[in-house]
Design a protein around this motif. Structure first.
Motif, PDB file in Angstrom:
ATOM      1  N   ARG A 175      72.966 -23.770  -5.596  1.00  0.00           N
ATOM      2  CA  ARG A 175      72.188 -22.463  -5.184  1.00  0.00           C
ATOM      3  C   ARG A 175      73.048 -21.545  -4.364  1.00  0.00           C
ATOM      4  O   ARG A 175      72.634 -20.500  -3.869  1.00  0.00           O
ATOM      5  CB  ARG A 175      70.956 -22.917  -4.301  1.00  0.00           C
ATOM      6  N   TRP A 217      70.499 -19.462  -2.195  1.00  0.00           N
ATOM      7  CA  TRP A 217      69.141 -19.054  -2.983  1.00  0.00           C
ATOM      8  C   TRP A 217      68.134 -20.194  -2.438  1.00  0.00           C
ATOM      9  O   TRP A 217      68.232 -21.496  -2.529  1.00  0.00           O
ATOM     10  CB  TRP A 217      69.321 -19.094  -4.535  1.00  0.00           C
ATOM     11  N   GLU A 223      64.676 -21.308  -3.685  1.00  0.00           N
ATOM     12  CA  GLU A 223      63.686 -21.496  -4.611  1.00  0.00           C
ATOM     13  C   GLU A 223      62.311 -21.262  -4.315  1.00  0.00           C
ATOM     14  O   GLU A 223      61.767 -20.380  -5.053  1.00  0.00           O
ATOM     15  CB  GLU A 223      64.088 -22.715  -5.162  1.00  0.00           C
ATOM     16  N   GLU A 263      64.462 -15.809  -2.720  1.00  0.00           N
ATOM     17  CA  GLU A 263      65.346 -14.923  -1.954  1.00  0.00           C
ATOM     18  C   GLU A 263      66.656 -15.563  -1.396  1.00  0.00           C
ATOM     19  O   GLU A 263      66.580 -16.743  -1.536  1.00  0.00           O
ATOM     20  CB  GLU A 263      64.679 -14.221  -0.936  1.00  0.00           C
ATOM     21  N   PHE A 264      67.479 -14.775  -1.171  1.00  0.00           N
ATOM     22  CA  PHE A 264      68.703 -15.178  -0.794  1.00  0.00           C
ATOM     23  C   PHE A 264      68.681 -15.023   0.562  1.00  0.00           C
ATOM     24  O   PHE A 264      68.440 -13.931   1.111  1.00  0.00           O
ATOM     25  CB  PHE A 264      69.994 -14.357  -1.500  1.00  0.00           C
TER      26      PHE A 264
END
Length: 209
Positions: A168, A191, A193, A197-198
């Motif tokens: 991620r 990231w 999940e 969003e980052f």
């Protein structure tokens, strides 16, 4: 008269002998080896080109650094995922992405999952020192921004867009303050999940010790 002719004949014979002897010595100087193979002696062979890529720093040379080797992608591993067929791209999830429909469609069709276990990325240039991109979730076809673009570009980039299919962690750029700087800094994101969003992450969280 006979004496004059005699001297002329002697001179011609001497000159002919000298020429033949010079030719013989010349042949010996340029012919080496065996099997009637003639090569030029005393002629330097062309130097073999050095194809090793090196970075010059002052009077020293050092090998190119692979920054990905120092990043702990496995720390944010998503684990093995069940392979699913790619869902159709959901353009309603990100209408603005239609401006890049061809690039996104081609990447989604041609590439395997290459980020975060379920996402196919599409990355392309957006000007000098700038790249941008999107990722598509193969489970539902929804489109998301990658943390790239002008806000994540750097003028002196050592590397950009480092990531892999099972993690991620997304490294937007490995940057330097100026061309002569020895130290680099990272523009890195994780990231989430559940949030889809980052979020920014500090390099202390992912650099290998």
């Amino acid at each position: 008269m006979k004496n004059i002719i005699k001297y002329i004949l002697i001179a011609i014979t001497t000159l002919s002998f000298a020429c033949n002897n010079t030719q013989k010595n010349s042949d010996e100087a340029v012919e080496v080896g065996s099997d009637d193979t003639a090569v030029m002696a005393k002629v330097d062979a062309p130097a073999v080109a050095d194809t090793t890529t090196k970075i010059s720093v002052g009077d020293q040379e050092e090998a190119h650094i692979n920054y990905a080797d120092s990043i702990d992608f496995e720390k944010y591993e998503v684990g093995p995922q069940k392979r699913v067929a790619n869902a159709p791209i959901d353009w309603t999830s990100y209408p603005e992405a239609k401006d890049f429909k061809t690039r996104i469609t081609e990447a989604y069709k041609d590439n395997e999952v290459n980020f975060g276990g379920y996402y196919v990325t599409s990355i392309f240039g957006c000007g000098a020192s700038c790249i941008m991109g999107f990722m598509v979730d193969v489970r539902d076809g929804k489109i998301y921004d990658l943390p790239l673009g002008e806000e994540n570009s750097c003028l002196f980039a050592e590397d950009r867009a480092l990531y892999n299919w099972m993690s991620r962690l997304f490294i937007a750029g490995v940057c330097k303050e100026n061309v002569d700087a020895k130290k680099v800094y990272y523009k890195a994101y994780l990231w989430h999940e559940d949030k889809k969003e980052f979020e920014k992450v500090d390099e202390s969280a992912f650099l290998k010790k």
